[in-house]
Write a protein that holds these residues in place. Sequence first.
Motif, PDB file in Angstrom:
ATOM      1  N   GLU A 227       0.805  -1.213   0.000  1.00  0.00           N
ATOM      2  CA  GLU A 227       0.000   0.000   0.000  1.00  0.00           C
ATOM      3  C   GLU A 227       0.842   1.267   0.000  1.00  0.00           C
ATOM      4  N   GLN A 228       2.144   1.139   0.307  1.00  0.00           N
ATOM      5  CA  GLN A 228       3.021   2.312   0.341  1.00  0.00           C
ATOM      6  C   GLN A 228       3.744   2.540  -0.992  1.00  0.00           C
ATOM      7  N   LEU A 229       3.510   1.645  -1.968  1.00  0.00           N
ATOM      8  CA  LEU A 229       4.300   1.661  -3.195  1.00  0.00           C
ATOM      9  C   LEU A 229       3.443   1.984  -4.414  1.00  0.00           C
ATOM     10  N   ALA A 230       4.125   2.080  -5.545  1.00  0.00           N
ATOM     11  CA  ALA A 230       3.478   2.227  -6.848  1.00  0.00           C
ATOM     12  C   ALA A 230       3.944   1.087  -7.740  1.00  0.00           C
ATOM     13  N   VAL A 231       3.138   0.734  -8.716  1.00  0.00           N
ATOM     14  CA  VAL A 231       3.467  -0.352  -9.648  1.00  0.00           C
ATOM     15  C   VAL A 231       3.563   0.240 -11.045  1.00  0.00           C
ATOM     16  N   LEU A 232       4.588  -0.157 -11.789  1.00  0.00           N
ATOM     17  CA  LEU A 232       4.761   0.328 -13.155  1.00  0.00           C
ATOM     18  C   LEU A 232       5.468  -0.723 -13.991  1.00  0.00           C
TER      19      LEU A 232
ATOM     20  N   ARG B  16       7.393  -0.832 -22.301  1.00  0.00           N
ATOM     21  CA  ARG B  16       6.221  -1.346 -23.006  1.00  0.00           C
ATOM     22  C   ARG B  16       5.096  -1.543 -22.000  1.00  0.00           C
ATOM     23  N   GLU B  17       3.878  -1.497 -22.482  1.00  0.00           N
ATOM     24  CA  GLU B  17       2.730  -1.675 -21.602  1.00  0.00           C
ATOM     25  C   GLU B  17       2.629  -3.132 -21.162  1.00  0.00           C
ATOM     26  N   VAL B  18       2.045  -3.318 -19.989  1.00  0.00           N
ATOM     27  CA  VAL B  18       1.821  -4.669 -19.490  1.00  0.00           C
ATOM     28  C   VAL B  18       0.539  -4.673 -18.667  1.00  0.00           C
ATOM     29  N   ALA B  19      -0.370  -5.539 -19.028  1.00  0.00           N
ATOM     30  CA  ALA B  19      -1.604  -5.760 -18.270  1.00  0.00           C
ATOM     31  C   ALA B  19      -2.321  -4.446 -17.930  1.00  0.00           C
ATOM     32  N   GLY B  20      -2.378  -3.553 -18.887  1.00  0.00           N
ATOM     33  CA  GLY B  20      -3.091  -2.299 -18.662  1.00  0.00           C
ATOM     34  C   GLY B  20      -2.272  -1.199 -18.029  1.00  0.00           C
ATOM     35  N   LEU B  21      -1.032  -1.495 -17.636  1.00  0.00           N
ATOM     36  CA  LEU B  21      -0.155  -0.462 -17.066  1.00  0.00           C
ATOM     37  C   LEU B  21       0.541   0.256 -18.214  1.00  0.00           C
ATOM     38  N   THR B  22       0.411   1.574 -18.244  1.00  0.00           N
ATOM     39  CA  THR B  22       0.997   2.364 -19.324  1.00  0.00           C
ATOM     40  C   THR B  22       2.485   2.556 -19.096  1.00  0.00           C
ATOM     41  N   ARG B  23       3.278   2.460 -20.168  1.00  0.00           N
ATOM     42  CA  ARG B  23       4.722   2.629 -20.069  1.00  0.00           C
ATOM     43  C   ARG B  23       5.046   4.003 -19.495  1.00  0.00           C
ATOM     44  N   GLY B  24       5.985   4.007 -18.547  1.00  0.00           N
ATOM     45  CA  GLY B  24       6.448   5.258 -17.957  1.00  0.00           C
ATOM     46  C   GLY B  24       5.508   5.872 -16.950  1.00  0.00           C
TER      47      GLY B  24
ATOM     48  N   ALA C 185       3.331   5.410 -13.372  1.00  0.00           N
ATOM     49  CA  ALA C 185       3.214   4.599 -12.160  1.00  0.00           C
ATOM     50  C   ALA C 185       1.792   4.672 -11.606  1.00  0.00           C
ATOM     51  N   SER C 186       1.285   3.534 -11.130  1.00  0.00           N
ATOM     52  CA  SER C 186      -0.025   3.469 -10.477  1.00  0.00           C
ATOM     53  C   SER C 186       0.192   3.319  -8.980  1.00  0.00           C
ATOM     54  N   ALA C 187      -0.095   4.378  -8.227  1.00  0.00           N
ATOM     55  CA  ALA C 187       0.077   4.325  -6.773  1.00  0.00           C
ATOM     56  C   ALA C 187      -0.996   3.417  -6.177  1.00  0.00           C
ATOM     57  N   VAL C 188      -0.582   2.430  -5.405  1.00  0.00           N
ATOM     58  CA  VAL C 188      -1.520   1.459  -4.846  1.00  0.00           C
ATOM     59  C   VAL C 188      -2.517   2.152  -3.929  1.00  0.00           C
ATOM     60  N   ALA C 189      -2.045   3.100  -3.119  1.00  0.00           N
ATOM     61  CA  ALA C 189      -2.911   3.772  -2.150  1.00  0.00           C
ATOM     62  C   ALA C 189      -4.022   4.568  -2.820  1.00  0.00           C
TER      63      ALA C 189
ATOM     64  N   VAL D  22       7.057  -6.227 -14.290  1.00  0.00           N
ATOM     65  CA  VAL D  22       6.686  -5.075 -13.476  1.00  0.00           C
ATOM     66  C   VAL D  22       7.713  -4.818 -12.383  1.00  0.00           C
ATOM     67  N   VAL D  23       7.715  -3.571 -11.916  1.00  0.00           N
ATOM     68  CA  VAL D  23       8.511  -3.201 -10.753  1.00  0.00           C
ATOM     69  C   VAL D  23       7.590  -2.495  -9.770  1.00  0.00           C
ATOM     70  N   ALA D  24       7.972  -2.571  -8.509  1.00  0.00           N
ATOM     71  CA  ALA D  24       7.320  -1.776  -7.469  1.00  0.00           C
ATOM     72  C   ALA D  24       8.300  -0.683  -7.062  1.00  0.00           C
ATOM     73  N   GLN D  25       7.757   0.485  -6.742  1.00  0.00           N
ATOM     74  CA  GLN D  25       8.625   1.637  -6.504  1.00  0.00           C
ATOM     75  C   GLN D  25       8.024   2.509  -5.410  1.00  0.00           C
ATOM     76  N   GLU D  26       8.905   3.135  -4.659  1.00  0.00           N
ATOM     77  CA  GLU D  26       8.430   4.119  -3.690  1.00  0.00           C
ATOM     78  C   GLU D  26       7.636   5.209  -4.398  1.00  0.00           C
ATOM     79  N   VAL D  27       6.570   5.660  -3.763  1.00  0.00           N
ATOM     80  CA  VAL D  27       5.809   6.784  -4.317  1.00  0.00           C
ATOM     81  C   VAL D  27       6.626   8.057  -4.106  1.00  0.00           C
ATOM     82  N   VAL D  28       6.922   8.710  -5.202  1.00  0.00           N
ATOM     83  CA  VAL D  28       7.766   9.899  -5.154  1.00  0.00           C
ATOM     84  C   VAL D  28       6.918  11.120  -4.822  1.00  0.00           C
ATOM     85  N   ARG D  29       7.276  11.815  -3.757  1.00  0.00           N
ATOM     86  CA  ARG D  29       6.619  13.073  -3.400  1.00  0.00           C
ATOM     87  C   ARG D  29       7.626  14.195  -3.637  1.00  0.00           C
ATOM     88  N   LEU D  30       7.376  14.930  -4.715  1.00  0.00           N
ATOM     89  CA  LEU D  30       8.342  15.920  -5.184  1.00  0.00           C
ATOM     90  C   LEU D  30       8.310  17.182  -4.337  1.00  0.00           C
ATOM     91  N   SER D  31       9.465  17.806  -4.214  1.00  0.00           N
ATOM     92  CA  SER D  31       9.514  19.108  -3.536  1.00  0.00           C
ATOM     93  C   SER D  31       8.877  20.168  -4.421  1.00  0.00           C
TER      94      SER D  31
END
Length: 838
Positions: free
Chosen positions: A376-381, A386-394, A396-400, A421-430
Motif C-alpha cells: 500500500e506504500q508503493l506504486a506499480v509500473l 512497453r505496456e503490461v496488463a493495462g499499465l501504461t509505459r512510464g 506509475a499506479s500508486a496502490v494507495a 513489473v517493478v514496485a517503486q516508492e511513491v515519489v513526493r516531489l519538492s
Amino acid sequence: MLARSRNPGLRSLLADYRPLPGVADELMTAAGEVRPHWLPVLNEMARYRSAVVSQRFAVADRQIKNSGVYYRVYDTPDGRDRPWPLAHVPLVIPDAEWRGIEAGIAQRAQLLETVLSDLYGPASLVRDGALPAAVIAGNPDFQRAVAGSMPLGGEHLVIYAADLGRGPDGRWWVLKDRAQAPSGMGYALENRLAISAALPALYRDMQVERLAGFFQAMRSTLAAKAGREGSRIGLLTPGPANETYFEHAYLARYLGLLLVEGADLTVQDGSVYVRTIEGLKRIDALVRRLDADFADPLELNAGSRLGVPGLVQAVKQGSVALANSLGAGLVEAPAMLAFMPALARRLTGSDLILPNVATWWCGEAGAREEALRDFEQLAVLPAFTREVAGLTRGSASAVADQDEPGQARLREVVNAHPLEVVAQEVVRLSTMPVWNGKRLEPHPFTLRVYAVATSEGWKVMRGGFCRVGDSNDPRALSMQHGGRSADVWVTSERPVDHVSLLPAPGKVAIKRSLGHLPSRAADNLFWLGRYLERAEATLRVVRAVGEIAAEADEEVAAATQRLTDLLVAWGAAAKSEKPEAPGGRRAGKGAVEPVATADDILRDVLDGDEYGGMPALIGAAARTASAIRERLSRDATQAIADLEAMVVGDRSLPSADRADRYLHTLAALSGLAHENMNQLSGWRFLRIGHHIERAIQTCRLIRRLADESASADMLDALLRVTDSRITYRARYLMGTLRLPVVDLVLLDDGNPRSVAYQIIHAAEHLAALPRTSRDGEVDALTRAIRLMRAEIETTQAADVDDRLILGLENRLLALSSELSARYFNQDEAMAETAEGLG
C-alpha cells in the motif's frame, strides 16, 4: 521569519505561499524562513506592483513567441502545436549544492557507460549474477543486432541526462535515467534566453552560470567523434510530427549540425550519406533523436518508416559515430534502477552520490515478497518501455490511490507478470515558487540535468531543464499533460566567465551559404510553392465567379459556367452526376433535384472535402511547411497558420469576400518569401514550384476561356482571373479580343502572370542550381526548359491553338517530374564514388 518581515512588498508577494505538507520546499524552510539564495529574486519582485512584475515576465513570453518555440501535444484531437509553456520564476540552486549534483551525475553517467560496455561486450555482469539475464534479454531496448560490436570512439553513452526530484528529507534522488535520446537541452537554452531577457540585471548580479560552455564541450566531442577534417555531422530526427521537433531544429542550428530525417540518408558500401541537391555527401557522425528500435528497418524494427536501411551495418563497420549508441536505451528501463546501488558498489567501489528512488524488480522472489509486504506504500509500473496488463509505459499506479478492487488487480498483475513489473516508492516531489499573476504559490517540479562525455571526463551542464506541475499533486509530471518549464539558475560565489559558441568579433569566418541543401528540404520547398500557387489560382477563379455571377447577360452566364466547370475539373468542387433537365433541374428516377448554383459550387470549393478544394490545398501547404519549419521565417510560418485557421473557421462571409481575404494572406506570404528569404538554392526551389504551377494553371485557363469560340466576356473573365485587366485596358482602347488577350497572358514575358514569364524565370532558377550539366553535356532537364523557352519566345499570338497550349502544359508536368528525379529522388548511380562523395 516571513511574519516579521518589514518589507510590505515581500509580505504581499508571499501572502498565500503555503508549502505543501509532507514535502520539501525550495523557497522556504520547514520553519517558514526564506532560504538565503532566494532573497535576491524575491527582493527584485517585491520592488514592483504585481502588474509590473507580470509586464516583466511578458518580455520572456514575447521572447519565446518571437523565437517560435512550440511543443506538439499528442493527446489533443488534432495533435496541434502548443506554445511553449514558461514558468517565469527560475529555480535557484547555489553553487555549493550544485557541486554535489554535478559529482553525482558524472558518477552515474560513467557507471552506466561501464554497464553498457559490459552488456554489449563480455556480459560478465550477467554471467556473474550481478544482473538477472531476464532483465537484459527481456528488455525491448536491448539491441541484439549490435551486441559484440564496439561503437566508433569506444563509448556507448555520449549524452546523458537524469531526472531528479528532491525528497521530503531534502536529498536529491534520481527518478529516471535518460540514455536513449535525452531531450530538453534546446528548451533549457530557450528558457535561459527568455528569462535573462526579462530579468537582465538580476541575472547579471546573481552571477548565474552560463550554459554555452556545456554546448561548446558537446560540439567538440561530436567533432572528435567524426574524426576527419571537414567532417559532416547530422542530427537524426523522426520528423516534424515528433513532439520535440522544434528542439531538434533549434539544436541543429545552434550547434552547426545538418538536420536530417531517415529518408534523407542512405547507406552505400557500409558508409552513411545524406541526399542533397548536389548529390550524396558522407555523414561522419549522427546525434540520434530517433529511438533505436526505429533506426534501421533491415535489422531492427521492420515496420519502421523513420530509419535508415543499413545503419546497423555502418555502425558495425565503424564508418559512422552515433550519439548515443543504438543500444544505450537499455539502461533507461525502470527494472535497472533496482540494481544500480549494488552495481555502483561492485564497479566503482562506492555508493551512489545521487541515490535513485527505491525500486523492486518483481522477477526476483525476494524482492517481490518484500514489495507485497508494504504494497500500500508503493506504486506499480512496467519494468520496461512497453505496456503490461493495462499499465501504461512510464506511468506509475500508486496502490494507495486505488479502491479495494483496484489494489487487488495490481496485486494480481505483480503475481501474474512478475518479470514485467517493478514496485517503486511513491515519489513526493519538492515544490518551488510559481508566479500566478499576483503572487507566488508552490508547485511540484522535477529537474533534468545533462552531461556530455569529453576527453577530460564528463562535463555537466550548469543548469538544466525544470518541469513544473500545474496542479499541487506532488507526483509525476509531463509536458504532454499541462506542465510548464522553468529556467534553472546555478549561482556562483564569484564572477562567471563569459562563454559563447559565437566566435570573437574579429575572427568571424564570412559565410554566404547555408551548406548542403538536403533533397527532402528542396522537395518540400518546391511543393510548398506549388500548393500555395494552386490555392491562389483556385481562389482567383472563386473570386471571379463571385464578382460576375450576378450579371444576367447570357454570355456572362456562359463565362461563369466555364469557370465553375473549371473548378470541378480541377477537383476543387464535386461533380454533379445527374443530367440537366428542362427548367433548370436535374433529372432523376421518379424525382428531380435543383441544379447546383454557382454559389453552391463556391461554398464546396471553400468548405468541401474535395482534393483540390481550399481545406485540402491549405492543409497540404501547412503540412509541407511544418516539415521545413526551420527554413521559414516566423512570419511566414504564422501566415500559413493564420490562413489554415481562416479556411477552417471563416464561413460567415460571402464566397468572393472570403477569397479576397485568403488572397491577401497569400500575397503577404509571397512577399515574405521574396523579401525575407535568403535567395539561395532553397529559395530557388520554392520559386520554381511557384512558376511551374502558375504556368500550368494559366495554360488550363487559356484553353478553357480563350478558345476559338470564346466570347468577349469569357476573355474578360480570363483577364480578371490572371489579374491582367488593367494592363490590357492600358494597352488597347478596343474591346476584349482573343489575340491580344492570348498574347498578354501566354506570350508576354513582361507580364508576371503570363506563361512566358513563368518559363523564363523557371529557366533562370534552374540554371543557377548545382549539377545541371555533366562534363559539359546538356542534360534532359536543361534541354527541356530551353526548348520550352525557345518556343514561347518565338511563337506569335496568331499561331496559338489548343494543341500548342496543351503541349506546353504536358511538357511543364514532365519538367516537374524530371526535376523530382534529378534533385529529390536521385538515382544512386548518379552519385560520385568513394572519396568524391565527401
